[in-house]
Design a protein around this motif. Sequence first.
Motif, mmCIF file in Angstrom:
data_model
loop_
_atom_site.group_PDB
_atom_site.id
_atom_site.type_symbol
_atom_site.label_atom_id
_atom_site.label_comp_id
_atom_site.label_asym_id
_atom_site.label_seq_id
_atom_site.Cartn_x
_atom_site.Cartn_y
_atom_site.Cartn_z
ATOM 1 N N ASN A 176 0.831 -1.212 0.000
ATOM 2 C CA ASN A 176 0.000 0.000 0.000
ATOM 3 C C ASN A 176 0.863 1.259 0.000
ATOM 4 O O ASN A 176 0.769 2.112 0.890
ATOM 5 C CB ASN A 176 -0.960 -0.014 1.203
ATOM 6 N N ASP A 223 -8.904 0.205 1.583
ATOM 7 C CA ASP A 223 -7.871 0.998 2.245
ATOM 8 C C ASP A 223 -8.482 2.342 2.593
ATOM 9 O O ASP A 223 -8.895 3.091 1.705
ATOM 10 C CB ASP A 223 -6.675 1.172 1.298
ATOM 11 N N SER A 276 -4.236 -3.444 -0.837
ATOM 12 C CA SER A 276 -5.464 -3.867 -0.172
ATOM 13 C C SER A 276 -6.680 -3.441 -0.986
ATOM 14 O O SER A 276 -6.730 -2.325 -1.516
ATOM 15 C CB SER A 276 -5.553 -3.258 1.227
ATOM 16 N N ALA A 332 -1.473 -3.497 6.239
ATOM 17 C CA ALA A 332 -1.660 -4.916 5.913
ATOM 18 C C ALA A 332 -0.565 -5.808 6.467
ATOM 19 O O ALA A 332 -0.759 -7.026 6.597
ATOM 20 C CB ALA A 332 -1.750 -5.077 4.395
ATOM 21 N N LEU A 351 -4.797 -7.788 -1.824
ATOM 22 C CA LEU A 351 -5.010 -8.250 -0.450
ATOM 23 C C LEU A 351 -6.491 -8.091 -0.133
ATOM 24 O O LEU A 351 -6.995 -6.978 -0.015
ATOM 25 C CB LEU A 351 -4.155 -7.428 0.521
ATOM 26 N N SER A 376 -7.414 -7.324 4.279
ATOM 27 C CA SER A 376 -6.653 -6.368 5.085
ATOM 28 C C SER A 376 -6.966 -4.943 4.675
ATOM 29 O O SER A 376 -7.295 -4.677 3.518
ATOM 30 C CB SER A 376 -5.143 -6.610 4.920
ATOM 31 N N TYR A 377 -6.808 -4.024 5.637
ATOM 32 C CA TYR A 377 -6.917 -2.602 5.362
ATOM 33 C C TYR A 377 -5.508 -2.044 5.093
ATOM 34 O O TYR A 377 -4.643 -2.749 4.599
ATOM 35 C CB TYR A 377 -7.617 -1.883 6.507
ATOM 36 N N ASP A 394 -3.808 -10.488 6.090
ATOM 37 C CA ASP A 394 -3.017 -10.991 4.968
ATOM 38 C C ASP A 394 -1.513 -10.957 5.232
ATOM 39 O O ASP A 394 -0.722 -11.120 4.303
ATOM 40 C CB ASP A 394 -3.318 -10.172 3.707
#
Length: 258
Positions: free
Chosen positions: A123, A200, A197, A232, A225, A228-229, A237
């Motif tokens: 990210n 996000d 992600s 991550a 992903l 997950s936010y 993940d």
Amino acid sequence: MTSTTSPVPVPGTEPFSADGGRTGVLLSHGFTGSPASMVPWGKHLAGLGYTVRVPRLPGHGTTWKDMNTTRWQDWYGEVDGALTDLRATCDRVVVAGLSMGGCLALRLAEKRPADVDAVVLVNPAVNLARFDIKLVPVLQWLVPAMPGIGNDIKMAGQDELGYDKTPLKALASQIAMWKTTRADLAAVTQPLLVFRSDEDHVLDPTSVDLIRAGVTSAVSELVPLHESYHVATIDNDAQLIFDRTAAFIAEHVGTSDD
């Protein structure tokens, strides 16, 4: 400029270092975050025999007011020094980062291509399309901070030990770093692995799109992903990130024993 005082670091935000084989990995945490978001990843790679460094960026892990006295050149200087440290004992080095740490990793790849053998991003942040971001260069002189962006994590009970406020002078400097890094993305030729992600709440998709369009890497892999936010690396993940990173390094750089 760097603060002349030295606030006591928050427990749990300590840097991590492990000496292993001749392949090194440098992991950088994100803006207002701390090494807590990267140490599990670092320990996993160290367990595979890699030499690992997870520095704490200046102004992080203490107080948001302390961070407001630092600038992107301070943060870059820290990862630049860690890269130099790794290159002293390692034949190959992979640079990796979460969010702003991803921007720092890209900047290292741009400025020190002979010392960076691959890049891994989770990210990564090099842009935000939000209108209020355009106001930060002015807002930084009017208010010291705005609400924080930390702990965007889907998994319950996780904590990146970041700040509950976003220091605006530091944010303005990060935005300047984004612009500088985006301008030189074509200099990134190393194999690139990007995790993004699906959901996000910190970043929009523009950063990853700009990075993948701008680099000239012959190898550029994107891994979604789903669970997950933003943070991550310590979310649902995380194990996927750890495993795919190890496989990517082994394929494109070398194993820890090479």
